[in-house]
Design a protein around this motif. Structure first.
Motif, short mmCIF file in Angstrom:
data_model
loop_
_atom_site.label_atom_id
_atom_site.label_comp_id
_atom_site.label_asym_id
_atom_site.label_seq_id
_atom_site.Cartn_x
_atom_site.Cartn_y
_atom_site.Cartn_z
N GLY A 13 0.86 -1.18 0.00
CA GLY A 13 0.00 0.00 0.00
C GLY A 13 0.90 1.24 0.00
N ALA A 14 0.27 2.39 0.19
CA ALA A 14 1.06 3.64 0.20
C ALA A 14 2.15 3.58 1.25
N VAL A 15 1.83 3.03 2.42
CA VAL A 15 2.79 3.07 3.53
C VAL A 15 3.99 2.16 3.27
N ASN A 218 -5.22 -3.52 6.55
CA ASN A 218 -6.37 -4.16 7.19
C ASN A 218 -6.08 -5.57 7.70
N HIS A 219 -4.95 -6.13 7.31
CA HIS A 219 -4.57 -7.48 7.75
C HIS A 219 -3.77 -7.45 9.04
N ALA A 220 -3.75 -6.32 9.73
CA ALA A 220 -2.88 -6.16 10.91
C ALA A 220 -3.13 -7.24 11.96
N PHE A 363 -2.83 2.94 10.12
CA PHE A 363 -2.86 4.29 9.53
C PHE A 363 -4.28 4.66 9.11
N SER A 364 -4.80 5.73 9.69
CA SER A 364 -6.13 6.20 9.28
C SER A 364 -5.99 7.34 8.26
N PHE A 365 -4.87 8.03 8.28
CA PHE A 365 -4.59 9.03 7.24
C PHE A 365 -3.33 8.57 6.51
C1 LIG Z 1 -13.18 5.49 2.00
C2 LIG Z 1 -11.80 5.85 2.48
C3 LIG Z 1 -11.29 7.12 2.21
C4 LIG Z 1 -10.02 7.46 2.64
N1 LIG Z 1 -9.53 8.71 2.36
C5 LIG Z 1 -8.30 9.06 2.77
C6 LIG Z 1 -7.78 10.34 2.48
O1 LIG Z 1 -8.44 11.16 1.86
N2 LIG Z 1 -6.53 10.65 2.91
C7 LIG Z 1 -5.78 9.77 3.62
O2 LIG Z 1 -4.65 10.11 4.01
N3 LIG Z 1 -6.25 8.53 3.92
C8 LIG Z 1 -7.48 8.16 3.52
N4 LIG Z 1 -7.97 6.91 3.81
C9 LIG Z 1 -7.12 6.00 4.57
C10 LIG Z 1 -6.11 5.34 3.67
O3 LIG Z 1 -6.77 4.65 2.65
C11 LIG Z 1 -5.24 4.37 4.46
O4 LIG Z 1 -4.79 4.99 5.63
C12 LIG Z 1 -4.03 3.95 3.66
O5 LIG Z 1 -4.41 3.46 2.40
C13 LIG Z 1 -3.26 2.89 4.41
O6 LIG Z 1 -2.21 2.46 3.63
P1 LIG Z 1 -1.43 1.14 4.04
O7 LIG Z 1 -0.31 1.01 3.09
O8 LIG Z 1 -1.13 1.21 5.49
O9 LIG Z 1 -2.50 -0.03 3.91
P2 LIG Z 1 -3.11 -0.73 2.61
O10 LIG Z 1 -3.30 0.20 1.50
O11 LIG Z 1 -4.33 -1.46 3.08
O12 LIG Z 1 -1.99 -1.73 2.20
C14 LIG Z 1 -1.64 -2.89 2.93
C15 LIG Z 1 -1.21 -3.92 1.94
O13 LIG Z 1 -0.63 -5.02 2.63
C16 LIG Z 1 -0.96 -6.20 1.93
N5 LIG Z 1 -0.77 -7.31 2.85
C17 LIG Z 1 -1.41 -7.52 4.02
N6 LIG Z 1 -0.96 -8.63 4.62
C18 LIG Z 1 0.01 -9.14 3.82
C19 LIG Z 1 0.85 -10.27 3.94
N7 LIG Z 1 0.79 -11.09 4.99
N8 LIG Z 1 1.74 -10.50 2.95
C20 LIG Z 1 1.82 -9.65 1.87
N9 LIG Z 1 1.03 -8.57 1.71
C21 LIG Z 1 0.14 -8.31 2.70
C22 LIG Z 1 -2.39 -5.97 1.51
O14 LIG Z 1 -2.77 -6.76 0.43
C23 LIG Z 1 -2.38 -4.48 1.15
O15 LIG Z 1 -2.16 -4.24 -0.21
C24 LIG Z 1 -9.25 6.53 3.37
C25 LIG Z 1 -9.77 5.27 3.64
C26 LIG Z 1 -11.04 4.94 3.21
C27 LIG Z 1 -11.57 3.60 3.55
#
Ligand SMILES: Cc1cc2nc3c(=O)[nH]c(=O)nc-3n(C[C@H](O)[C@H](O)[C@H](O)COP(=O)(O)OP(=O)(O)OC[C@H]3O[C@@H](n4cnc5c(N)ncnc54)[C@H](O)[C@@H]3O)c2cc1C
Length: 829
Positions: A13-15, A218-220, A363-365
């Motif tokens: 994901g982005a993070v 979401n798999h945290a 991460f919520s943002f």
């Molecule tokens: C409707 C909505 C609107 C939003 N709007 C905003 C906004 O305007 N601004 C903002 O800053 N945030 C916003 N957010 C929040 C934002 O989407 C999240 O905070 C952000 O995408 C989190 O990024 P991440 O990389 O942590 O997680 P994710 O994008 O969920 O990435 C995690 C990745 O890990 C992978 N993964 C998990 N477990 C494993 C494993 N065991 N092995 C390999 N891969 C794995 C998953 O497949 C996934 O691709 C919004 C959220 C929603 C629901």
């Protein structure tokens, strides 16, 4: 496929992508990122892409600011357009209270150099006539803020990462982790499509990685289970809807640039322009937590059904604010999982109890935070420490007491509070009371109004029956202020009792304990029966933890540190001790936080209160300076309660901390209440204590003391023994003095005190920031502690503190303005 790497990042994901990018940029040339599905297929793909700079937390403001600056550079580096629209962000206020909130926030923004402008309702109407302004008080506008395309920015970071040598492998899922002593063996399973679902195949590979970062979104919860730890990262449903084009907006746009992002905090929503229409993102009540135990296999880049009824109120208020939106239909909707934590901050840093395992979860943002999260985590991993204090986002700020149910309910609350006013004296109600001192009910019966830290209930202050803490909250002096003033006076003039049971407490003992602690902390070790104030430093020479260290025996020490931080301190201490056993001999570390209660007695009448309870051959002399000197400890008996009494007082008055077996707390409490009748004992809460310690310039962990300053910068030279070697010493000395700790007396407004987030200026030039604030009963004015440019730290320097959008005169005062000679604390009797 490569099977040995320096760092393995889990989650595309982005993070996760940003972390892989920044690790490579920081110089690690052997980084792999794995993703179970496709890049961005978690929450990232459906985010609205807003990048709000507004944040009440200092660390998060730095993280968000870094992201916004960094995203602007990505196109030049990668050739990919990250889809960043710097349209500005207009945060509107319907009430004076909301304007007060923005003024406090503006102070935090200024301390980090985030620009903003104030706008009146008329200014708003003139610039953006589609916005109804007749019921607004004003707004704060961020010109550098905006929105970005989350998938595009992630792909740009992925390209930048690849260009720097990162290997990205898709369709591999991390399924098991094994620590081999110096690396992690991570079992990956190839994921395949089956009937639209993503399922594990039989193909597996083991990757050996020196460091692992989990960014699993979401798999945290599944990740936590595999690692055998608890993580309060659980998603909550979050929706936004997209309207058809609004003809009024389309018309207005013919002659104008994009509309800024709008935030009507009192109506609990954000709105931004999208292809001639609007995106409405509400933070409504009642959004449920999801995936408490796992994400179902069938849930990939999926969404939940729209729940329009739940957001009806917010929808109607958008129509109120932008009347032209009334007749435009809905085009699209998104209801996706958005990860939360109980306090809304991510979990970013070392995993509790594990080596070389780093968490980037909750991460919520996450779009806003991804850039900064990657930057600061990479600093921690590569250089040992981040440039900012990361305690407020550290995963170890929670502890093993935290359950799934707690996290889920708290995260729902955290979501619901996104747009509620963030009063600095706010206490949120969900999941309480949970962790209580035995005397909790007795305190409550006497009017205690509780706050909580890391789940612990602690009296903030005591109020008469019928008083409502909820209604008393304010950005200025809240309704509770007068009670805190009375409590502070009681300690200065009489005697008070403070429940300090939530202190973190560790026993360190064994043949290696003395040598270990001598290396681990920077002050000279105390003699047996004595106490010292000391600091454990980071490898960068900054303050990791403050300890009151009590030497119980030749090789046995009792370490007391900040309330509510037991796991944060314990994890650091245990890992350091394990590392040094080979060198120093066996060291045992025990967390005894929940075994010992602490009731602190403070004030000139402390002896008068305690004497009748003392069981001693000569009770009259038992608490005298001769038999019980300042900064010493004695085992005493109060009635039938054995007490480890410690002669220190965080309030700066004569006093003792009474550490006692926790199961005897109610017995001890009742005896103290009886004995307290004659000297007029007053129950005192944390707010008064926080003011009193500032009159003594006592630094506090989490405010003055953190991983961004050395003890020399905190002006704690007298607690640093330069004649010995200790962890972090060389780095501390090399760092020099970048900023200096000061105490300020402030001629502020009649109805407000600083909260410790305000900017300090010389003229109108920013020269520092407050880290604590409050009211001084001794001086009858506002008080604050903070950091300024070293040349401005001399007593007598005249500066200004910005509060409520005005500058207020402030003077740097000498250390410990109240009782500088410590005569009151040392008084004999
Ligand atoms: C409707 C909505 C609107 C939003 N709007 C905003 C906004 O305007 N601004 C903002 O800053 N945030 C916003 N957010 C929040 C934002 O989407 C999240 O905070 C952000 O995408 C989190 O990024 P991440 O990389 O942590 O997680 P994710 O994008 O969920 O990435 C995690 C990745 O890990 C992978 N993964 C998990 N477990 C494993 C494993 N065991 N092995 C390999 N891969 C794995 C998953 O497949 C996934 O691709 C919004 C959220 C929603 C629901």
């Amino acid at each position: 496929m490569k099977t040995e790497v320096k760092a393995l990042v889990i989650g595309g994901g982005a993070v996760g992508t940003s972390i892989a990018y920044h690790l490579a940029r920081a110089g690690w040339d052997d980084v792999m990122l794995i993703e179970r599905d496709e890049l961005t297929s978690g929450s990232t793909w459906h985010a609205a892409g807003l990048l709000p700079l507004f944040n009440m937390s200092y660390a998060s403001t730095w993280i968000h600011k870094y992201s916004v600056d960094f995203y602007k550079t990505l196109e030049a580096e990668t050739g990919l357009d990250a889809g960043f629209f710097v349209v500005g962000n207009l945060r509107m206020a319907q009430s004076d209270t909301r304007m007060d909130e923005y003024m406090l926030y503006a102070s935090t923004a200024e301390t980090c150099g985030v620009p903003y402008e104030w706008l009146s309702p008329r200014d708003i109407r003139d610039r953006w006539p589609l916005v109804r302004t007749d019921d607004l008080k004003g707004a704060i506008f961020h010109p550098t803020d905006g929105y970005i395309n989350p998938a595009d920015v992630t792909m740009a970071m992925a390209k930048g990462a690849r260009q720097r040598g990162v290997v990205i492998e898709r369709r591999w899922q991390a399924d098991a982790f094994r620590w081999t002593g110096d690396a992690w063996d991570v079992t990956l399973t190839k994921m395949v499509e089956k009937g639209g679902n993503l399922v594990p195949s039989d193909e597996q590979v083991v990757i050996t990685a020196e460091h692992v970062v989990t960014a699993s979104g979401n798999h945290a919860q599944r990740t936590a289970r595999m690692l055998g730890i608890k993580m309060p990262a659980i998603p909550v449903e979050h929706q936004y809807v997209v309207t058809e084009p609004d003809p009024a907006l389309v018309e207005w746009r013919k002659d104008n640039p994009q509309h800024p992002v709008l935030r009507d905090a009192d109506a609990k929503w954000y709105v931004r322009e999208e292809r001639g229409g609007w995106i409405l993102g509400p933070y409504e009540r009642g959004a449920p937590a999801r995936f408490e135990y796992d994400v179902p296999e069938s849930f990939r880049a999926d969404l939940f059904p729209l729940d329009l009824e739940r957001i009806e109120e917010e929808y109607m208020s958008m129509i109120h604010r932008i009347p032209s939106s009334e007749h435009v239909g809905l085009k699209d909707d998104f209801n996706g999982p958005i990860c939360y934590t109980p306090d809304g901050n991510p979990l970013l840093g070392p995993a509790p109890g594990l080596r070389n395992m780093w968490l980037a979860e909750g991460f919520s943002f996450g779009i806003t935070a991804a850039g900064g999260a990657g930057h600061y985590l990479a600093q921690m991993m590569v250089e040992g420490e981040a440039g900012i204090d990361m305690a407020s986002v550290d995963p170890r700020r929670y502890g093993p007491w935290m359950t799934t149910e707690y996290a889920a309910r708290k995260n729902e609350e955290s979501y619901e509070h996104v747009y509620l006013p963030h009063f600095p004296d706010e206490e949120r109600p969900a999941c309480r009371p949970l962790r209580t001192s035995p005397a909790y009910d007795r305190q409550k019966a006497r009017g205690a109004q509780f706050g909580q830290a890391n789940g612990w209930e602690r009296p903030n202050y005591y109020a008469p029956e019928g008083f409502s803490d909820f209604d008393s909250r304010s950005f200025r002096r809240g309704g509770w202020w007068q009670y805190a003033v009375e409590e502070a006076r009681a300690i200065r003039d009489g005697v008070g009792l403070i429940d300090a049971t939530a202190f973190a407490k560790h026993v360190v003992k064994g043949p290696g304990a003395t040598q270990f602690l001598d290396w681990f902390t920077c002050n000279r070790l105390p003699k047996t029966g004595r106490i010292t104030l000391t600091y454990a430093l980071t490898s960068a020479g900054t303050v990791r933890t403050e300890y009151t260290m009590v030497r119980l025996a030749e090789n046995e020490y009792y370490l007391i540190s900040a309330g509510g931080w037991a796991e944060y301190d314990g994890d650091f201490l245990r890992k350091a001790a394990q590392d040094k056993i080979g060198e120093f001999g066996y060291i045992e570390v025990q967390d005894v936080t929940t075994q010992w209660g602490v009731l602190a007695i403070a004030g000139p009448k402390s002896r008068e209160l305690l004497r009748p309870l003392l069981r001693d051959a000569d009770p009259d002399s038992a608490l005298s300076n001769k038999r019980f000197p300042w900064l010493s400890t004695r085992n005493i008996e109060l009635g039938m309660c054995p007490v480890r009494a410690i002669r220190v007082a965080y309030t700066g008055e004569l006093g003792w901390e009474l550490h006692h077996p926790i199961e005897m707390q109610n017995y001890l409490w009742d005896r103290l209440m009886e004995a307290g009748e004659a000297p007029g004992l007053r129950l005192v809460g944390g707010r008064a204590q926080n003011w009193l310690r500032q009159e003594k310039s006592y630094r506090a962990f989490g405010t003055e003391l953190g991983r961004d300053v050395t003890p020399l910068e905190a002006d704690l030279v007298r607690f640093v023994d330069q004649s010995k070697e200790f962890h972090g010493k060389a780095a501390m000395n090399e760092t020099g003095i970048r900023v200096k700790s000061v105490t300020l007396l402030i001629d502020g407004p009649d109805d407000a005190d600083p909260w410790g987030r305000e900017v300090i200026c010389e003229g109108d030039t920013r020269v520092g920031r407050l880290t604590s604030g409050g009211y001084s009963v001794a001086f009858g004015k506002s008080i604050g502690m903070g950091y300024v440019r070293p040349d401005l730290a001399a007593p007598g320097t005249r500066l200004q503190v910005k509060m409520l959008n005005r500058f207020w005169p402030a003077e740097v005062v000498a250390e410990s303005p109240y009782d500088p000679g410590n005569e009151r604390i040392r008084r004999d009797g």
